[in-house]
Design a protein around this motif. Structure first.
Motif, PDB file in Angstrom:
ATOM      1  N   SER A 140       0.803  -1.222   0.000  1.00 35.17           N
ATOM      2  CA  SER A 140       0.000   0.000   0.000  1.00 35.17           C
ATOM      3  C   SER A 140       0.831   1.265   0.000  1.00 35.17           C
ATOM      4  O   SER A 140       0.324   2.342  -0.318  1.00 35.17           O
ATOM      5  N   VAL A 141       2.107   1.175   0.366  1.00 33.55           N
ATOM      6  CA  VAL A 141       2.969   2.364   0.367  1.00 33.55           C
ATOM      7  C   VAL A 141       3.956   2.310  -0.790  1.00 33.55           C
ATOM      8  O   VAL A 141       4.988   2.977  -0.771  1.00 33.55           O
ATOM      9  N   ASP A 142       3.643   1.502  -1.787  1.00 31.45           N
ATOM     10  CA  ASP A 142       4.413   1.412  -3.032  1.00 31.45           C
ATOM     11  C   ASP A 142       5.815   0.839  -2.863  1.00 31.45           C
ATOM     12  O   ASP A 142       6.680   1.065  -3.703  1.00 31.45           O
ATOM     13  N   ASP A 143       6.046   0.102  -1.757  1.00 30.96           N
ATOM     14  CA  ASP A 143       7.267  -0.698  -1.714  1.00 30.96           C
ATOM     15  C   ASP A 143       7.131  -1.789  -2.773  1.00 30.96           C
ATOM     16  O   ASP A 143       6.060  -2.382  -2.942  1.00 30.96           O
ATOM     17  N   GLN A 144       8.212  -2.091  -3.466  1.00 28.09           N
ATOM     18  CA  GLN A 144       8.127  -2.954  -4.643  1.00 28.09           C
ATOM     19  C   GLN A 144       9.189  -4.037  -4.619  1.00 28.09           C
ATOM     20  O   GLN A 144      10.316  -3.815  -4.195  1.00 28.09           O
ATOM     21  N   ALA A 145       8.809  -5.229  -5.054  1.00 27.35           N
ATOM     22  CA  ALA A 145       9.739  -6.338  -5.255  1.00 27.35           C
ATOM     23  C   ALA A 145       9.387  -6.986  -6.591  1.00 27.35           C
ATOM     24  O   ALA A 145       8.227  -7.002  -6.994  1.00 27.35           O
ATOM     25  N   VAL A 146      10.408  -7.519  -7.265  1.00 31.45           N
ATOM     26  CA  VAL A 146      10.228  -7.943  -8.658  1.00 31.45           C
ATOM     27  C   VAL A 146      10.854  -9.313  -8.893  1.00 31.45           C
ATOM     28  O   VAL A 146      11.931  -9.622  -8.375  1.00 31.45           O
ATOM     29  N   ILE A 147      10.167 -10.137  -9.655  1.00 31.54           N
ATOM     30  CA  ILE A 147      10.769 -11.307 -10.308  1.00 31.54           C
ATOM     31  C   ILE A 147      10.847 -10.934 -11.786  1.00 31.54           C
ATOM     32  O   ILE A 147       9.827 -10.887 -12.484  1.00 31.54           O
ATOM     33  N   ASP A 148      12.042 -10.627 -12.257  1.00 29.80           N
ATOM     34  CA  ASP A 148      12.159 -10.061 -13.604  1.00 29.80           C
ATOM     35  C   ASP A 148      11.829 -11.055 -14.704  1.00 29.80           C
ATOM     36  O   ASP A 148      11.367 -10.683 -15.778  1.00 29.80           O
ATOM     37  N   LEU A 149      12.031 -12.367 -14.432  1.00 27.28           N
ATOM     38  CA  LEU A 149      11.737 -13.373 -15.451  1.00 27.28           C
ATOM     39  C   LEU A 149      11.578 -14.730 -14.781  1.00 27.28           C
ATOM     40  O   LEU A 149      12.455 -15.160 -14.026  1.00 27.28           O
ATOM     41  N   PHE A 150      10.465 -15.386 -15.042  1.00 25.99           N
ATOM     42  CA  PHE A 150      10.265 -16.752 -14.557  1.00 25.99           C
ATOM     43  C   PHE A 150      11.030 -17.693 -15.475  1.00 25.99           C
ATOM     44  O   PHE A 150      10.741 -17.787 -16.668  1.00 25.99           O
ATOM     45  N   ASP A 151      12.007 -18.388 -14.902  1.00 24.45           N
ATOM     46  CA  ASP A 151      12.861 -19.291 -15.676  1.00 24.45           C
ATOM     47  C   ASP A 151      12.505 -20.723 -15.307  1.00 24.45           C
ATOM     48  O   ASP A 151      12.590 -21.116 -14.135  1.00 24.45           O
ATOM     49  N   GLN A 152      12.107 -21.520 -16.292  1.00 30.14           N
ATOM     50  CA  GLN A 152      11.702 -22.892 -16.011  1.00 30.14           C
ATOM     51  C   GLN A 152      12.856 -23.718 -15.451  1.00 30.14           C
ATOM     52  O   GLN A 152      12.624 -24.686 -14.730  1.00 30.14           O
ATOM     53  N   ALA A 153      14.075 -23.344 -15.762  1.00 26.67           N
ATOM     54  CA  ALA A 153      15.227 -24.067 -15.196  1.00 26.67           C
ATOM     55  C   ALA A 153      15.268 -23.929 -13.684  1.00 26.67           C
ATOM     56  O   ALA A 153      15.862 -24.765 -13.003  1.00 26.67           O
ATOM     57  N   ASP A 154      14.651 -22.870 -13.136  1.00 30.26           N
ATOM     58  CA  ASP A 154      14.623 -22.646 -11.690  1.00 30.26           C
ATOM     59  C   ASP A 154      13.257 -22.984 -11.100  1.00 30.26           C
ATOM     60  O   ASP A 154      12.852 -22.417 -10.082  1.00 30.26           O
ATOM     61  N   GLU A 155      12.533 -23.904 -11.728  1.00 31.39           N
ATOM     62  CA  GLU A 155      11.185 -24.215 -11.251  1.00 31.39           C
ATOM     63  C   GLU A 155      11.199 -24.720  -9.816  1.00 31.39           C
ATOM     64  O   GLU A 155      10.248 -24.490  -9.059  1.00 31.39           O
ATOM     65  N   ALA A 156      12.271 -25.396  -9.410  1.00 35.35           N
ATOM     66  CA  ALA A 156      12.346 -25.893  -8.046  1.00 35.35           C
ATOM     67  C   ALA A 156      12.334 -24.757  -7.027  1.00 35.35           C
ATOM     68  O   ALA A 156      11.994 -24.961  -5.866  1.00 35.35           O
ATOM     69  N   ARG A 157      12.698 -23.540  -7.456  1.00 32.99           N
ATOM     70  CA  ARG A 157      12.735 -22.387  -6.553  1.00 32.99           C
ATOM     71  C   ARG A 157      11.503 -21.493  -6.698  1.00 32.99           C
ATOM     72  O   ARG A 157      11.450 -20.412  -6.123  1.00 32.99           O
ATOM     73  N   LEU A 158      10.507 -21.925  -7.462  1.00 32.58           N
ATOM     74  CA  LEU A 158       9.386 -21.049  -7.785  1.00 32.58           C
ATOM     75  C   LEU A 158       8.640 -20.608  -6.526  1.00 32.58           C
ATOM     76  O   LEU A 158       8.372 -19.413  -6.340  1.00 32.58           O
ATOM     77  N   GLU A 159       8.277 -21.544  -5.664  1.00 31.07           N
ATOM     78  CA  GLU A 159       7.529 -21.157  -4.462  1.00 31.07           C
ATOM     79  C   GLU A 159       8.363 -20.253  -3.566  1.00 31.07           C
ATOM     80  O   GLU A 159       7.847 -19.296  -2.990  1.00 31.07           O
ATOM     81  N   TYR A 160       9.660 -20.564  -3.457  1.00 32.31           N
ATOM     82  CA  TYR A 160      10.523 -19.705  -2.646  1.00 32.31           C
ATOM     83  C   TYR A 160      10.537 -18.281  -3.192  1.00 32.31           C
ATOM     84  O   TYR A 160      10.401 -17.307  -2.441  1.00 32.31           O
ATOM     85  N   ASP A 161      10.694 -18.126  -4.497  1.00 32.00           N
ATOM     86  CA  ASP A 161      10.750 -16.783  -5.081  1.00 32.00           C
ATOM     87  C   ASP A 161       9.456 -16.014  -4.835  1.00 32.00           C
ATOM     88  O   ASP A 161       9.477 -14.813  -4.526  1.00 32.00           O
TER      89      ASP A 161
END
Length: 614
Positions: A140-161
């Protein structure tokens, strides 16, 4: 009712009921989800649920996905479906605190400008278009976090990201981590490292200089293969452990990373093969021998060696090995979810002193077939045969990593040492203010990219072991959000046909054996033919007495032609076997089920007809 109208009315009723049921279920059951996948692909972990439950304010997720452009690439389209469904699972679980908005950024549109401004990466395509496939999270205060690109090679880390994305926008500031190392890991050194890059994205890192005279007030201290430390620096580490209680220690008797050649082809001048923390390790109940290396012939990683005859072959190398689930603690939070193994390179052996007062939990071990070897022998780059010749297993697993918990005393009971650095005696602690939580791993090479990343020209870098997941788990346990532990190593959505792969591998093995034998026969025949041609014995102008040489040459040519024909026949048979396997698979998975449905329908219809006749 006329019998002629029965069938049309029945079919119409079925269609109406189907459409009505679909509409009603869409209205009333749209939020109901049942995950029946074998690996629980859409089932959120307890850590994720804890992070979602503590959200104090709403979070907006903007999912940027170029649908039209990605539709031309099946792999991206399939993975986008996987990501979208998981995002919806988060939204549903949040009870309205996570709002998911999907945006299709058309070329030259405002949405595309917003995606670029947010820092999303654009994938170029063959047609010159760009594919966006990322996520922007805002509070609500415009703090921002980004996943710049979902990479299938890192699918094991998807939930963590995804969960870290929530954690990053929910907490006011990132935790800090102090790092002491004798390796060129600082980003300013110019040597890229995936582990350090991920740390830099999640923590505020404070790098200690080699001549440091103070340790910042960080959440935890991570020590990676330290150089030679003076007494004053050891005292600072001792007091940090007593005050803060959170220490990560990675030491090594044979650090290949430290000896890696620089641009001049030589290792750094001050490179140290082994690392140690004298006084401190013994005070923490650890007997450390920096001249002993652990190995495991059962778990050895394959390496290519050249035999005396010049032929290359692959052999298991005992000094470099991969431990699996049987050697990884399945109950500790940092290791319980790891399922792809951990690769080590010439690690050390941890031995714990009796009656130290600490609770010791072994996290990583060798198999019972593990053994020890002198570090000087390991440093001489011995071959597998040399190591196996005098291999003496200890019949008990060698501990490679462990966690120690408990109250600790100071290694400096008489107070600060007499050093150049001025210490305030009033700040000295003889006993820990908080229980010491020390995690120690007897290797540093496992943090090197080459031990868990495989470079593929088509797919890029692929994670092949859980080294990175474990390292980040350990840091999260020590300095970060404990809820993030266990969210990385999730099974991929791809479901390999293991039985088919096994049959294919068996066919390939048989083919390779026959191929190698036939190619060896061709090579031997060609070598002998070249000898005859070189000596002139196969020439038609040679002495009539040399007819034997000409006959042998002709026989060799016929043998080569026949063997090559046999080799082509073997190749055709191999392709025929694989095609037959594929046809059989298609028959049983595509043809048989519909046929069974049709047969069951016909059987039901015949049964009803017989009953009506009676």
């Amino acid at each position: 009712m006329k019998k002629a109208l029965y069938l049309p009315l029945m079919l119409t009723s079925i269609v109406v009921i189907f459409l009505a049921g679909t509409f009603l279920s869409g209205q009333t059951l749209s939020g109901v989800r049942v995950d029946l996948t074998q690996n629980g692909l859409y089932r959120l972990s307890p850590g994720t649920l804890a992070v979602i439950d503590r959200l104090n304010e709403p979070v907006e997720w903007r999912f940027y996905h170029s649908r039209a452009e990605a539709a031309q690439y099946p792999a991206i389209r399939s993975y986008a479906t996987r990501v979208r469904e998981l995002l919806r699972a988060y939204e549903k679980q949040s009870g309205g605190r996570i709002r998911l908005i999907e945006i299709d950024p058309a070329p030259f549109s405002q949405a595309e400008d917003e995606a670029l401004a947010a820092g999303l990466a654009a994938l170029p395509t063959d047609t010159g278009e760009q594919i966006f496939f990322g996520l922007v999270a805002r509070n609500s205060v415009d703090d921002q976090a980004v996943i710049d690109l979902f990479d299938q090679a890192d699918e094991a880390r998807l939930e963590y990201d995804l969960t870290r994305l929530i954690s990053d926008v929910d907490r006011p500031e990132r935790p800090s981590l102090a790092i002491l190392t004798g390796l060129p890991l600082d980003p300013s050194s110019g040597a890229p490292n995936r582990f350090i890059a991920d740390l830099n994205g999640a923590y505020d890192l404070h790098w200690l200089e080699r001549d440091f005279d103070a340790i910042p007030d960080a959440a935890a201290l991570m020590i990676i293969h330290p150089g030679r430390l003076d007494e004053g620096q050891l005292y600072l580490i001792d007091q940090f452990a007593l005050h803060r209680g959170r220490v990560l220690l990675f030491i090594d008797p044979m650090a290949h990373m430290a000896l890696r050649p620089g641009l001049d082809g030589l290792p750094p001048v001050d490179a140290q093969r082994a690392s140690d923390l004298p006084m401190l390790l013994a005070n923490w109940g650890i007997a450390w021998d920096s001249e002993t290396v652990a190995m495991d012939r059962t778990l050895g990683l394959p390496v290519e060696i050249i035999d005396t005859d010049g032929r290359a072959r692959r052999r298991a190398y005992p000094l470099w090995f991969s431990i699996g689930s049987a050697q990884i603690n399945g109950e500790d939070l940092a290791t319980a979810t790891l399922d792809r193994g951990i690769n080590f390179g010439s690690p050390g052996a941890l031995v714990f002193l009796p009656d130290s007062g600490f609770e010791v939990t072994a996290l990583l071990t060798t198999s019972p077939d593990g053994a020890l070897v002198d570090a000087d022998i390991a440093a001489s780059a011995p071959g597998p045969d040399d190591l196996l010749r005098d291999y003496q297993p200890g019949h008990e697993p060698v501990v490679l990593g462990a966690r120690l918990r408990g109250d600790a005393g100071s290694a400096f009971p008489d107070g600060p040492p007499a050093a150049d650095t001025m210490f305030n005696p009033s700040n000295h602690l003889n006993r820990s203010a908080t229980a010491l939580d020390l995690t120690i791993v007897a290797d540093v090479d496992w943090l090197d990219d080459s031990f868990y990343l495989r470079s593929d020209p088509a797919a890029g870098n692929m994670i092949v072991a859980d080294n990175l997941a474990l390292a980040m788990n350990l840091v999260d346990m020590a300095a970060g959000d404990p809820a993030l532990v266990g969210l990385r190593s999730r099974a991929p959505s791809a479901r390999p046909m293991t039985r088919v792969d096994a049959l294919r591998a068996q066919a390939e093995t048989r083919y390779v054996e026959i191929q190698d034998r036939l190619e060896a026969e061709i090579e031997a025949a060609e070598t002998r033919l070249q000898e005859l041609l070189g000596s002139g014995q196969a020439s038609g102008l040679a002495d009539p007495d040399a007819r034997a040489g000409r006959d042998e040459a002709m026989a060799l040519r016929q043998q080569i032609l026949g063997t090559r024909a046999h080799l082509r026949e073997v190749e055709r048979e191999f392709r025929h076997d694989i095609d037959g396997l594929n046809s059989s698979l298609q028959f049983w998975t595509i043809g048989v089920p519909p046929a069974l449905v049709v047969l069951l329908g016909l059987a039901g219809a015949l049964t009803r007809r017989r009953r009506s006749v009676k």
